[in-house]
Design a protein around this motif. Structure first.
Motif, mmCIF file in Angstrom:
data_model
loop_
_atom_site.group_PDB
_atom_site.id
_atom_site.type_symbol
_atom_site.label_atom_id
_atom_site.label_comp_id
_atom_site.label_asym_id
_atom_site.label_seq_id
_atom_site.Cartn_x
_atom_site.Cartn_y
_atom_site.Cartn_z
ATOM 1 N N ARG A 189 1.548 -11.337 -0.678
ATOM 2 C CA ARG A 189 1.275 -10.667 -1.950
ATOM 3 C C ARG A 189 -0.242 -10.535 -2.061
ATOM 4 N N GLU A 236 -3.436 -8.880 -4.535
ATOM 5 C CA GLU A 236 -3.788 -8.308 -5.837
ATOM 6 C C GLU A 236 -5.304 -8.077 -5.881
ATOM 7 N N ILE A 276 -1.620 -4.031 -7.228
ATOM 8 C CA ILE A 276 -0.718 -5.145 -6.939
ATOM 9 C C ILE A 276 0.148 -4.730 -5.762
ATOM 10 N N ASP A 326 3.110 -5.900 -3.428
ATOM 11 C CA ASP A 326 4.180 -6.848 -3.133
ATOM 12 C C ASP A 326 4.578 -6.629 -1.673
ATOM 13 N N ASP A 327 4.106 -7.500 -0.811
ATOM 14 C CA ASP A 327 4.323 -7.318 0.635
ATOM 15 C C ASP A 327 5.236 -8.420 1.192
ATOM 16 N N ASP A 328 6.087 -8.962 0.294
ATOM 17 C CA ASP A 328 7.017 -10.003 0.738
ATOM 18 C C ASP A 328 8.185 -9.428 1.537
ATOM 19 N N HIS A 329 8.461 -8.158 1.304
ATOM 20 C CA HIS A 329 9.616 -7.496 1.939
ATOM 21 C C HIS A 329 10.952 -8.034 1.444
ATOM 22 N N THR A 330 10.950 -8.610 0.247
ATOM 23 C CA THR A 330 12.233 -9.055 -0.318
ATOM 24 C C THR A 330 13.085 -7.858 -0.738
ATOM 25 N N ASP A 331 12.496 -6.663 -0.721
ATOM 26 C CA ASP A 331 13.281 -5.460 -1.018
ATOM 27 C C ASP A 331 13.929 -4.879 0.244
ATOM 28 N N SER A 387 8.940 -7.455 8.054
ATOM 29 C CA SER A 387 7.973 -8.532 7.824
ATOM 30 C C SER A 387 7.272 -8.957 9.121
#
Ligand SMILES: NC(=O)c1ccc[n+]([C@@H]2O[C@H](COP(=O)([O-])OP(=O)(O)OC[C@H]3O[C@@H](n4cnc5c(N)ncnc54)[C@H](O)[C@@H]3O)[C@@H](O)[C@H]2O)c1
Length: 323
Positions: free
Chosen positions: A213, A215, A224, A226-231, A257
Motif C-alpha cells: 500500500r 500513499e 492512494i 492499494d497494491d495488495d491485490h486483494t481484488d 502480486s
C-alpha cells in the motif's frame, strides 16, 4: 554457475549459446549489453566484468549489499564511461509510473508526506536470507519503496532515519533479521515518510511477491495506491506455483502480486517486461528511461542500511552514513 541449469534454460528459450562461465558469455563479441540478475551477493564480479569490456549493464536491485561494493561499481562505470542502470521494478509497475506522472504534472502539489508498507510470506524471506544473510527484508525488499519515494521526491536528499523492528520467526530460523520493521524517514526539506515491511507472514500467505500500500500526501492532492491485490483472488485445489520458489505452491493467491510480472498466453507481462523494453529502447534509440541511476541505487542502499542501523542501535541515524 550451474552449467547444466544454463543448458536447460537455453533449450527452453531457444538461446543461441550458453555456458556455465559468466565471463565467457559476457565476453562474446555478439553480446553488446548485459543484464545481471544473479543473487543479491553475486552482482559485483559480473557487473565489473561487463564494465571492463565497455558493455552497458542493467543490474537488479540492490546494486550491492554494502556501500564499499556499490562505490567500486560506480567508480568503475564512471572511469570506463559505461552506462549502468539498476532495476527497481516498481518504477515500471504501471500504477507507480502513472503516479509519478501525476507528481511530475504538479497535480499533488508539493509532497509533504508519504507512507508505504509491503507484506510477503516468510517463505520468500527465508529463501533470500538463505542465499545471503545480508539480504534482509529491509535491504532487499523495502528498498523498492525507499527508491519509489526518492523517485517521487525527485532527488530531495534524505536527512534522518528512525526505525524500530521486532524479531520472531526469521530469527528463530537462524537469521539476524526482523519479522516487522517500521521506519520514519525525514528528508532535507522536512518531508516525512513512513515505510514498513513484514516478510514474515505465514508461509502460504497468498502474496507471491509484494502486497503493498502506497500513499502520497501533497499540498494540493493525494494519491492512494492499494497494491495488495486483494481484488484479484484465485483459489484452486491444484496449487499455484510461486514465481521464485521452485517447490512452493499455494492454493489461494493474490494474482499479479509477483513482483516481476506474470506469464499469460506465452508472453511475459508486467514490470520487468516494461523495464527491460525501456532499457533496450534507451540503449538502441537513445530514448529516455526511468531506470534508477547507480547513484540513486546507492542512495536507496544507504537508506536501507541506515534503517537497519537505527533498529540495531535504537537511535535516530543521520545521513550520510559514516563508512
Ligand atoms: N525486479 C524484480 O521484480 C525482482 C524480483 C525478485 C528478485 N529481484 C532481484 O533479482 C536478483 C536475483 O533474484 P532471484 O530471486 O532471481 O535470485 P535467485 O538466487 O533465485 O536466482 C538467481 C540466479 O542466479 C544464479 N546465480 C547465482 N550466483 C551466480 C553467479 N555467481 N553466476 C551466475 N549465476 C549465478 C542462480 O543459480 C539463479 O539461477 C536479486 O538481485 C534480487 O534482489 C528482482
Amino acid at each position: 554457475m550451474d552449467a547444466a541449469q544454463a543448458g536447460k534454460l537455453a533449450q527452453k528459450v531457444g538461446a543461441q549459446f550458453h555456458s556455465g562461465d559468466n565471463l565467457e558469455v559476457i565476453s562474446r563479441p555478439e553480446v553488446d549489453a548485459v543484464i545481471v540478475s544473479t543473487s543479491e551477493g553475486e552482482h559485483l564480479a559480473p557487473v565489473l566484468a561487463a564494465i571492463k569490456l565497455g558493455k552497458p549493464v542493467l543490474v537488479e536491485k540492490p546494486i550491492a549489499l554494502n556501500l564499499a561494493d556499490a562505490d567500486r561499481i560506480i567508480a568503475a562505470a564512471d572511469k570506463a564511461g559505461v552506462s549502468l542502470r539498476v532495476g527497481y521494478s516498481r518504477r515500471y509497475k504501471e500504477r507507480y509510473l502513472i503516479a509519478k506522472e501525476q507528481v511530475v504534472q504538479g497535480r499533488v502539489g508539493k509532497i509533504v508526506g508519504a507512507g508505504a508498507r509491503v507484506y510477503n510470506s516468510r517463505s520468500q524471506a527465508l529463501a533470500m536470507l538463505g542465499r545471503n544473510p545480508h539480504a534482509t527484508p529491509v535491504v532487499d525488499a523495502l528498498t523498492y519503496y525507499v527508491d519509489l519515494m526518492n523517485w517521487l521526491l525527485a532527488g530531495t536528499p534524505l536527512a534522518e532515519v528512525y526505525a524500530r523492528g521486532q524479531k520472531g520467526v526469521l530469527k528463530a530460523a537462524g537469521y539476524d533479521a526482523d519479522d516487522v520493521s517500521w521506519a520514519i524517514l525525514t528528508y532535507a526539506d522536512g518531508t516525512v515518510v513512513n515505510l514498513g515491511v513484514s516478510y514474515a507472514l505465514p508461509a502460504k500467505y497468498p502474496a507471491l511477491g509484494h502486497a503493498a500500500r502506497v500513499e502520497v500526501l501533497g499540498t494540493e492532492g493525494v494519491i492512494i495506491l492499494d497494491d495488495d491485490h486483494t481484488d484479484q483472488l484465485m483459489y484452486t485445489e491444484k496449487g499455484i506455483p510461486h514465481v521464485y520458489l521452485p517447490d512452493h505452491t499455494v492454493n489461494m493467491v493474490f494474482l499479479q502480486s509477483g513482483t516481476p510480472g506474470d506469464w499469460a498466453l506465452g508472453e511475459f507481462w508486467g514490470p520487468i517486461t516494461n523495464e527491460t523494453r525501456a532499457w533496450l529502447d534507451h540503449l538502441s534509440m537513445g530514448r529516455p528511461c526511468a531506470l534508477a541511476t547507480p547513484q540513486e541505487a546507492r542512495i536507496a542502499l544507504e537508506a536501507t542500511l541506515a534503517i537497519e542501523h537505527s533498529i540495531a542501535t535504537g537511535r535516530a541515524v543521520t545521513l550520510p552514513l559514516a563508512q
